[in-house]
Design an enzyme around this catalytic site. Structure first.
Site: not given
Ligand SMILES: NC(=O)c1ccc[n+]([C@@H]2O[C@H](COP(=O)([O-])OP(=O)(O)OC[C@H]3O[C@@H](n4cnc5c(N)ncnc54)[C@H](O)[C@@H]3O)[C@@H](O)[C@H]2O)c1
Length: 314
Positions: A14, A79-80, A88, A118, A148, A151, A168
């Site tokens: 990322v 991070g992992a 989670r 992030v 999101d 997407r 929008h």
């Protein structure tokens, strides 16, 4: 165009995609890459540096955490990732622990930088970053549901055959399972989506809307199942947020940010459309919500707060 120094802490798939997208968009004058694996950070800096003849002027360097001093924005992707079989909550606990030591150091080296989180779960970690940095809330945001939302717009646009730029529509709440798609306020070229006639005759049915939202929510899982991680779209998404900062845009973006009292929810970081400019995140917009959307947003806030409490952030 204004440019500046961006640091990226965590240069895995990322972090590298964010660096690449920021360079290609000509956003940044100096890019500092930091990773606990310093050899990997050096390799990425060398590789990205060789793009320089083809992009607007940029210097790319790898360094220790101290090298983030003077940054306009520090992006944290360290991070992992969720491992098979890991819940989670377990991922949240692991990454909150990492932030407990990492974030105070970032705030000490770059006290004037905006922090852009992030790493996942992004809403809980944005809240953790606020707590551990002691920085003012406007200086700390998470990428939230900007991805999101991209997407969602992409899928709506494809279904109604209109350019995504003219759709929008927002995904709000948690970046995760409890997120909500705001169909009631969605607009297409000034026409409410709920009234928009696809191919000139019918508007989207409830089943079609449910399918679009479901595909939005399942997108990350589908990509992870196919290639192990998501990186390109989050790379460009993060570059888009950086652009709003560096160009002082007052852009409306669904970043994750501290909400004190929004539609019945408070003391939580989650995404609602908010103004983003050079000095950080500004006001959250009061979007009109249907009853079901408002209830969904409260449930989403409660889901995030539950994790915040269970990882001992209070
Ligand atoms: N918010 C979003 O929409 C979104 C999208 C995709 C991924 N993510 C999240 O981003 C994070 C990174 O994902 P990835 O695929 O790049 O993982 P990755 O394993 O490829 O990269 C993580 C990097 O962080 C580094 N790191 C770990 N601890 C560090 C520390 N203390 N200091 C500096 N660097 C450290 C690791 O060495 C590694 O290079 C994950 O938490 C993932 O879930 C978020």
């Amino acid at each position: 165009m204004k440019t500046g120094t961006i640091s990226i802490v965590g240069v895995g798939s990322v972090g590298a995609a964010i660096a690449y997208a920021s360079m290609i968009r000509g956003l940044v004058r100096r890019l500092v890459l930091v990773d606990k694996d310093s050899t990997k950070a050096r390799g990425e800096a060398l590789d990205l540096g060789h793009c320089s003849p083809f992009v607007p002027a940029v210097e790319v360097e790898a360094g220790p955490l101290e090298a983030i001093a003077g940054s306009d924005v520090v992006v944290v992707t360290a991070g992992a990732k969720q491992k098979p079989g890991q819940s989670r909550l377990e991922l949240a606990a692991e990454n909150v622990n990492l932030f407990r030591t990492l974030i105070p150091q970032i705030a000490a080296y770059a006290p004037d930088a905006r922090l852009l989180i992030v790493s996942n779960p992004v809403d809980v970690l944005t809240y953790a970053a606020l707590r551990f940095s002691g920085l003012p809330p406007r200086q700390v945001v998470g990428s939230g549901t900007v991805l999101d939302t991209a997407r969602f717009r992409h899928l709506i646009a494809r279904r109604i055959k209109v350019s995504p730029g003219n759709v929008h529509a927002h995904i709000v709440g948690e970046h995760g399972d409890s997120e909500i798609g705001l169909f009631s306020s969605a607009m297409v070229g000034g026409v409410p989506l709920l009234e928009f006639k696809v191919d000139g005759h019918h508007s989207l049915t409830e089943a079609e809307r449910a399918e679009i939202f479901d595909a939005t929510r399942r997108a990350a899982g589908e990509i992870i199942a196919a290639k192990g991680a998501t990186n390109w779209a989050i790379g460009l998404t993060t570059a888009r947020i950086l652009e709003a900062y560096l160009r002082d845009e007052n852009a409306v973006l669904t970043v994750s940010r501290l909400l004190e009292n929004y539609a019945g929810s408070g003391d939580v970081c989650m995404s609602v459309p908010s103004i983003v400019a050079r000095d950080g995140v500004g006001p959250a917009l009061s979007v009109a919500l249907s009853e079901a959307e408002a209830a969904g947003l409260r449930r989403s806030a409660a889901a995030i707060r539950d994790v915040i409490t269970r990882v001992g952030l209070e």
